[in-house]
Design a protein around this motif. Structure first.
Motif, PDB file in Angstrom:
ATOM      1  N   VAL A   1       0.855  -1.190   0.000  1.00 22.05           N
ATOM      2  CA  VAL A   1       0.000   0.000   0.000  1.00 22.05           C
ATOM      3  C   VAL A   1       0.893   1.243   0.000  1.00 22.05           C
ATOM      4  O   VAL A   1       1.818   1.337   0.807  1.00 22.05           O
ATOM      5  CB  VAL A   1      -0.926   0.003   1.239  1.00 22.05           C
ATOM      6  N   PRO A   2       0.655   2.200  -0.892  1.00 19.56           N
ATOM      7  CA  PRO A   2       1.550   3.368  -1.004  1.00 19.56           C
ATOM      8  C   PRO A   2       1.316   4.384   0.110  1.00 19.56           C
ATOM      9  O   PRO A   2       0.842   5.497  -0.111  1.00 19.56           O
ATOM     10  CB  PRO A   2       1.193   3.940  -2.377  1.00 19.56           C
ATOM     11  N   LEU A   3       1.682   4.001   1.306  1.00 16.16           N
ATOM     12  CA  LEU A   3       1.459   4.803   2.502  1.00 16.16           C
ATOM     13  C   LEU A   3       2.721   5.579   2.867  1.00 16.16           C
ATOM     14  O   LEU A   3       3.838   5.122   2.625  1.00 16.16           O
ATOM     15  CB  LEU A   3       1.081   3.873   3.650  1.00 16.16           C
ATOM     16  N   VAL A   4       2.544   6.743   3.466  1.00 19.27           N
ATOM     17  CA  VAL A   4       3.624   7.543   4.028  1.00 19.27           C
ATOM     18  C   VAL A   4       3.240   7.884   5.454  1.00 19.27           C
ATOM     19  O   VAL A   4       2.146   8.420   5.694  1.00 19.27           O
ATOM     20  CB  VAL A   4       3.848   8.846   3.220  1.00 19.27           C
ATOM     21  N   GLY A   5       4.088   7.576   6.417  1.00 21.12           N
ATOM     22  CA  GLY A   5       3.793   7.861   7.812  1.00 21.12           C
ATOM     23  C   GLY A   5       4.333   9.218   8.237  1.00 21.12           C
ATOM     24  O   GLY A   5       5.386   9.652   7.761  1.00 21.12           O
ATOM     25  N   ILE A   6       3.592   9.876   9.133  1.00 22.73           N
ATOM     26  CA  ILE A   6       4.002  11.176   9.680  1.00 22.73           C
ATOM     27  C   ILE A   6       3.883  11.117  11.201  1.00 22.73           C
ATOM     28  O   ILE A   6       2.864  10.661  11.734  1.00 22.73           O
ATOM     29  CB  ILE A   6       3.114  12.321   9.144  1.00 22.73           C
ATOM     30  N   GLY A   7       4.919  11.579  11.908  1.00 16.12           N
ATOM     31  CA  GLY A   7       4.884  11.571  13.365  1.00 16.12           C
ATOM     32  C   GLY A   7       5.941  12.490  13.943  1.00 16.12           C
ATOM     33  O   GLY A   7       6.509  13.333  13.251  1.00 16.12           O
TER      34      GLY A   7
ATOM     35  N   VAL B   1      12.411   7.020   9.031  1.00 19.43           N
ATOM     36  CA  VAL B   1      12.518   5.625   9.442  1.00 19.43           C
ATOM     37  C   VAL B   1      11.978   4.777   8.304  1.00 19.43           C
ATOM     38  O   VAL B   1      10.884   5.043   7.790  1.00 19.43           O
ATOM     39  CB  VAL B   1      11.705   5.345  10.728  1.00 19.43           C
ATOM     40  N   ASN B   2      12.736   3.774   7.888  1.00 16.00           N
ATOM     41  CA  ASN B   2      12.284   2.883   6.834  1.00 16.00           C
ATOM     42  C   ASN B   2      11.582   1.688   7.461  1.00 16.00           C
ATOM     43  O   ASN B   2      12.178   0.949   8.247  1.00 16.00           O
ATOM     44  CB  ASN B   2      13.470   2.401   5.993  1.00 16.00           C
ATOM     45  N   VAL B   3      10.320   1.516   7.124  1.00 19.71           N
ATOM     46  CA  VAL B   3       9.526   0.403   7.650  1.00 19.71           C
ATOM     47  C   VAL B   3       9.167  -0.488   6.458  1.00 19.71           C
ATOM     48  O   VAL B   3       8.104  -0.382   5.871  1.00 19.71           O
ATOM     49  CB  VAL B   3       8.259   0.908   8.366  1.00 19.71           C
ATOM     50  N   GLY B   4      10.117  -1.352   6.091  1.00 24.55           N
ATOM     51  CA  GLY B   4       9.920  -2.131   4.874  1.00 24.55           C
ATOM     52  C   GLY B   4       9.855  -1.201   3.683  1.00 24.55           C
ATOM     53  O   GLY B   4      10.789  -0.442   3.404  1.00 24.55           O
ATOM     54  N   ARG B   5       8.722  -1.208   2.981  1.00 25.53           N
ATOM     55  CA  ARG B   5       8.536  -0.339   1.822  1.00 25.53           C
ATOM     56  C   ARG B   5       7.992   1.034   2.199  1.00 25.53           C
ATOM     57  O   ARG B   5       7.848   1.905   1.329  1.00 25.53           O
ATOM     58  CB  ARG B   5       7.547  -0.995   0.840  1.00 25.53           C
ATOM     59  N   ILE B   6       7.668   1.234   3.462  1.00 25.20           N
ATOM     60  CA  ILE B   6       6.976   2.455   3.901  1.00 25.20           C
ATOM     61  C   ILE B   6       7.953   3.443   4.521  1.00 25.20           C
ATOM     62  O   ILE B   6       8.679   3.096   5.462  1.00 25.20           O
ATOM     63  CB  ILE B   6       5.885   2.120   4.935  1.00 25.20           C
ATOM     64  N   PRO B   7       7.978   4.695   4.050  1.00 27.20           N
ATOM     65  CA  PRO B   7       8.775   5.721   4.741  1.00 27.20           C
ATOM     66  C   PRO B   7       7.953   6.353   5.858  1.00 27.20           C
ATOM     67  O   PRO B   7       6.780   6.698   5.676  1.00 27.20           O
ATOM     68  CB  PRO B   7       9.061   6.737   3.630  1.00 27.20           C
TER      69      PRO B   7
END
Length: 852
Positions: free
Chosen positions: A145-151, A212-218
């Motif tokens: 899933v082409p997700l981007v995390g923000i925190g 932070v690289n979480v597998g394919r997810i930044p």
């Protein structure tokens, strides 16, 4: 003495080991056992000392150790195997999302959360909310899933817990050295670290950006600890969940408004936006402001243009858990902001009030998120019901059961939580697909084929490991308190690897009732000390630093455990984190959950225990309402809710004791000639087969994609087309309908129902309505029908659309509906009118409804 200058030193890995660095800086390793074992091999002692943080391990390994590993052919082969699996994972073009939605591969979804529980080696989480967010990112990675995390990247994160000699919780805070964590600075084009600047109060706030690289997810994290900021501003990202209200609103401004700036600075054109709790709600208003500024939209136009792509998940069924700010504080931080919306302070405050007309109400982040989102959900079916009840004041005209708040039940990332021992067993009997397709029920049906002896022996090994870890942790706790040799010797005797083990691990809030099982101490002591069928209980969990009643619960348990009569049967372990949680869910026989219904939103620990062969014994609250069946575990009570809390505690404590005495303990100790509790193992299999395919994060993320993310993407694009033409039209339509809704009225309702109808008869209902300035196309007429109770109230009505027949000569409009009598008894119907528009996300959003 303060350093004159600081600089970073990184380990010098031999060229043949460079892949090791790439693996260490991508958290893919934390849910891949072979990668974990590779990293552990670098230095097993340091691996434990550094809380399973490979970057910290690398920073402490001596250079000669690297040279030794480079010369070790076995280690190099292991590295190549893991590196190859990593490359194959990252480069895969056949993920679930790529197969299912190839046309959306380049679209982006932004996920905002205050905390992320990804691994104990990255301590920027407090508890369940963060662990859920971490599992969400991991599942999104697995599924493509082409997700981007923000925190936010916190300097100390959440506190570390230790207990004094009296059992009172104490807190300590250890600073995170970002250069010793699996995070990397995001670099700008000029070679400096990327930063953003946010107007806060009367000045500009600077935030550095990390990745932070979480597998394919930044996952992009913001940090305000930079010399460009004032000492006060540098503290914004110092501590997770700052207790100070001023600091909390600053954190939430940074997360919501700063998060949007980060996406812009990175060139990430996100088209759907997910708020994981109300902390990120300022993101929604910032999207409105930007749409107004960039596209010259009015506020109503911008709201319709942006909220269609906003998803809001609420996790909190407790009113105190929703952030509220006094008007003066909102004015202080938004006095330069709300004029950009064309708003006065009162108009801005109304966005965050349940009752917009109440000037005394505080500004609520959840109300803001609900108002500016098109897609809203609780985290279990019951929590969806509770949320609709909590927030019905925002939709006063809409029946509670139809309020526009749905539910997506939480799930867990199986790869993270299943023990290595059981994973080997699953690989052998289920096939490798259980890792990649954990939602496929046909895969989990194969659990029935696992030999009972193998499954039981595997589970026993995990219980033995849990007991060993508990003894070591207890010894460390006692050493920290300065205990003498006698007490340390007793630590080596707590718990028994052959005894029925109950686990209780969670946040120590009073409504979770960690002490329910202590309600009748004598009855409990008899269970614990039964010579032939003993029981033991392992506790872990933190109370909020300001929660004295929660700390009292911990002390009560510690005092009970100190009783010489039960000392070897009850233990409380300090500093509950993801590492201890894994040992517990992988090793206990029964996971105990005793919240006061309906205050548990979901809970996920019980799901993790089941995936590892544990059985749940829980109040019917949160996810267990959906997961429970007689063959999957035990329910405490039948889902009752009580007005008298003491009565509830007595009744449910007695129900728990009875379950233990009459069902759980006998089932566990009833062994065959081979020493295996066959009926217990069969129940383990039933629970695993039923719960694992349903309560996993792949299913959860798939629901968000199918129900919210992609519809939001598509409909957002439609509203934005042709310079937001449809968004402008929708906003104008909403305004027109609201202005004219008071004119709408029913003129006549007729039907051809006899006083006594027969099964199978058809009843036709005619509704004549005056619409005033509105058109029939603006209206949806609905017929609700069902059997009725003694008060003539509809019971679980079915809703059917009524057909528009046409205008009448008296300037009214006729609608026609038909009911088939498919049940016997006393029946009834009701007719209603609601607004209808192709671009309206939910017909009840507008809070306009007319009942006959």
């Amino acid at each position: 003495m303060k350093a004159y200058r600081t600089y970073t030193v990184t380990p010098k890995l031999p060229e043949s080991l460079e892949d090791l660095r790439r693996i260490a800086y991508n958290l893919w390793w934390c849910w891949n056992p072979d990668a974990i074992e590779l990293l552990r091999r670098v230095d097993r002692d340091l691996w434990e000392e550094c809380a399973h943080n490979p970057v910290a391990v690398f920073g402490r390994v001596r250079q000669e150790r690297w040279e030794h590993l480079a010369a070790d052919e076995g280690f190099r082969q292991h590295l190549e195997r893991v590196a190859s699996a990593f490359r194959e994972y990252i480069d895969s073009k056949t993920t679930w999302f790529a197969r299912t939605y190839p046309e959306a591969a380049k679209r982006k979804i932004a996920y905002f959360s205050f905390e992320y529980g990804l691994t104990e080696g990255l301590p920027i989480y407090a508890g369940g909310l963060g662990v859920l967010a971490g599992d969400h990112l991991k599942a999104a990675s697995d599924m493509g899933v082409p997700l981007v995390g923000i925190g936010l990247l916190y300097q100390v994160g959440y506190f570390r817990q230790y207990l004094n000699a009296d059992g009172w919780q104490q807190e300590s805070y250890a600073e995170n050295d970002f250069h010793m964590l699996p995070v990397e600075p995001v670099m700008d084009d000029d070679g400096s670290q990327l930063c953003i600047h946010i107007p806060v109060d009367d000045h500009s706030l600077t935030a550095l950006v990390w990745r932070v690289n979480v597998g394919r997810i930044p996952l992009y994290l913001m940090d305000t600890n930079t010399p460009e900021n004032s000492p006060e501003d540098r503290q914004i990202t110092y501590q997770l969940y700052a207790a100070d209200m001023v600091m909390r609103i600053r954190q939430e401004i940074l997360l919501g408004i700063g998060g949007i700036q980060v996406l812009d600075a990175l060139g990430v054109a996100a088209e759907a936006f997910h708020m994981n709790e109300g902390h990120a709600a300022f993101m929604a208003i910032e999207r409105v402001r930007r749409a107004m500024s960039k596209h010259k939209l009015t506020f109503p136009d911008a709201v319709e243009a942006t909220r269609i792509a906003n998803v809001f998940t609420t996790h909190t069924p407790v009113p105190a858990g929703h952030d509220r700010f006094p008007p003066s504080l909102v004015d202080r931080y938004f006095r330069h902001y709300y004029p950009q919306l064309g708003f006065t302070l009162d108009q801005f405050l109304a966005l965050g009030r349940e009752n917009q007309a109440n000037p005394n109400e505080e500004f609520c982040m959840t109300a803001l998120a609900l108002r500016l989102s098109a897609w809203r959900n609780g985290v279990s079916k019951l929590h969806g019901e509770v949320s609709r009840r909590m927030w019905k004041g925002m939709w006063t005209q809409v029946p509670e059961e139809e309020l526009p708040i749905g539910s997506v039940t939480n799930g867990v990332h199986t790869g993270t939580w299943i023990s290595n021992d059981l994973a080997v067993l699953y690989d052998r009997y289920l096939g490798a697909e259980w890792r990649t397709e954990p939602g496929d029920q046909t895969i989990w049906h194969r659990v029935a084929g696992i030999p009972e002896a193998e499954l039981w022996r595997t589970h026993e090994r995990r219980r033995e490991r849990l007991v060993a870890v508990a003894r070591q942790r207890m010894r460390d706790q006692l050493l920290h308190r300065g205990a003498g040799p006698a007490d340390l010797a007793q630590a080596d005797e707590i718990l028994n690897p052959d005894v029925l083990t109950i686990g209780f691990g969670r946040r120590f809030a009073t409504y979770k009732r960690a002490n329910l099982i202590l309600r009748n101490p004598e009855r409990l002591r008899a269970l614990l000390n039964d010579r032939d069928r003993p029981v033991q209980i392992l506790y872990a969990g933190k109370a909020h630093p300001n929660d004295r009643p929660g700390k009292d619960l911990i002390r009560e348990i510690v005092h009970f455990a100190a009783d010489p009569a039960v000392r070897s049967h009850v233990a409380f372990l300090e500093n509950y984190d993801m590492s201890l949680a894994r040992y517990m869910v992988q090793g206990v026989d029964v996971w105990l959950n005793t919240p006061r219904r309906p205050l548990e939103a979901s809970g996920t620990s019980g799901m993790k225990a089941t995936a590892n062969g544990g059985l749940n014994c829980s109040v019917l609250d949160g996810w267990w309402v959906e997961g429970y069946a007689p063959e999957t575990g035990w329910a405490i009570g039948h889902g009752e809710e009580y007005a008298d809390e003491e009565q509830q505690n007595d009744i449910e404590a007695n129900a728990l004791y009875t379950l233990l005495e009459q069902e759980i303990i006998p089932l566990f100790y009833e062994r065959g000639r081979d020493g295996i509790p066959h009926d217990w193992v069969r129940r383990m299999k039933s629970a695993m087969g039923a719960i694992c395919p349903e309560f996993n994060s792949n299913r959860m993320v798939g629901e968000y994609v199918d129900r919210f993310y992609l519809p939001g993407l598509r409909r957002g694009a439609e509203l934005a087309a042709n310079d937001y033409q449809r968004a402008r039209q929708l906003a104008q339509w909403v305004q027109r309908v609201k202005q004219n809704w008071a004119q709408v009225r029913f003129v006549e309702i007729t039907d051809d129902a006899p006083e006594v109808a027969q099964y199978g008869d058809r009843v036709t209902v005619r509704a004549k309505a005056f619409l005033g300035a509105l058109q029939p196309s603006d209206i949806l007429a609905q017929l609700e029908f069902s059997n009725v109770d003694s008060g003539a109230n509809l019971v679980a009505p079915e809703t059917r659309r009524m057909e528009y027949v046409g205008p009448s000569s008296d300037n009214t409009h006729l609608f026609l509906g038909t009911v088939v009598c498919e049940g016997t008894g006393r029946w009834g119907y009701e007719v209603r009118l609601i607004p209808s528009h192709r671009d309206l996300p939910d017909p009840f959003d507008m809070n306009c409804i007319l009942w006959a």
